[in-house]
Design a protein around this motif. Structure first.
Motif, PDB file in Angstrom:
ATOM      1  N   THR A   3     -12.491   7.231 -27.627  1.00  0.00           N
ATOM      2  CA  THR A   3     -11.449   7.029 -26.632  1.00  0.00           C
ATOM      3  C   THR A   3     -11.023   5.575 -26.685  1.00  0.00           C
ATOM      4  N   THR A   5      -8.758   2.572 -25.091  1.00  0.00           N
ATOM      5  CA  THR A   5      -8.028   2.099 -23.926  1.00  0.00           C
ATOM      6  C   THR A   5      -7.366   0.779 -24.307  1.00  0.00           C
ATOM      7  N   ALA A   9      -3.621   2.571 -26.730  1.00  0.00           N
ATOM      8  CA  ALA A   9      -3.675   3.897 -26.114  1.00  0.00           C
ATOM      9  C   ALA A   9      -2.268   4.365 -25.738  1.00  0.00           C
ATOM     10  N   ASP A  13      -0.655   7.751 -27.171  1.00  0.00           N
ATOM     11  CA  ASP A  13      -0.228   8.777 -26.215  1.00  0.00           C
ATOM     12  C   ASP A  13       1.202   9.258 -26.427  1.00  0.00           C
ATOM     13  N   ALA A 123      -8.965   9.531 -32.447  1.00  0.00           N
ATOM     14  CA  ALA A 123      -8.925   8.759 -31.203  1.00  0.00           C
ATOM     15  C   ALA A 123      -7.857   9.331 -30.282  1.00  0.00           C
ATOM     16  N   ASN A 124      -8.236   9.602 -29.053  1.00  0.00           N
ATOM     17  CA  ASN A 124      -7.291  10.089 -28.037  1.00  0.00           C
ATOM     18  C   ASN A 124      -6.508  11.302 -28.541  1.00  0.00           C
TER      19      ASN A 124
END
Length: 148
Positions: A3, A5, A9, A13, A123-124
């Motif tokens: 994950t 941040t 991110a 997203d 990731a994400n």
């Protein structure tokens, strides 16, 4: 899967959104103004680049869908017209922008894929490609929709 941040991110997203979707403005706000565009038609595929040279960042749309965000952490010898990302320490919370490969692997763990000059992580629910420069430090970060 890791994950991420921080500002990277935001870029992860918005991958997969169509060109013109207002949510992409969240990523553009991190690197704009000063945008240029370039379009390439490869026959079966159309590529559009939103280029933010002062911020060392490109957003790549493939057939109208945001497919990747490429962020330069160090000066680009192949294209000296690019700057570097204006807030490198804000890209990935907790990871120094000058991290070595060993530091990246200590931070994220075992990569999903490795190569001579890169590591890649899931990731994400996307992919984070970390490219290292000739000094062995992070040179570029790329948020990828697909594992290319």
């Amino acid at each position: 899967m890791v994950t991420v941040t921080g500002e990277m991110a935001v870029m992860l997203d918005v991958l997969g959104l169509p060109q013109g979707d207002g949510r992409i403005l969240e990523a553009i706000a991190l690197v704009g103004p000063g945008m240029e565009t370039e379009e390439f038609d490869w026959g079966s595929e159309k590529s559009t680049y939103f280029i933010f040279k002062p911020a060392g960042t490109d957003l790549l749309f493939e057939d109208g869908v945001l497919a990747s965000a490429i962020v330069r952490m160090q000066p680009d010898a192949q294209d000296p017209g690019y700057g570097v990302y204006p807030r490198p320490a804000a890209l990935i919370d907790g990871l120094p922008p000058t991290a070595t490969r060993a530091e990246v692997e200590d931070f994220f763990g075992a990569p999903e894929r490795t190569g001579a000059g890169f590591v890649r992580y899931e990731a994400n629910q996307r992919y984070l490609h970390v490219e290292f420069d000739s000094d062995g430090r992070i040179g570029k970060l790329s948020a990828l929709l697909e594992p290319v």
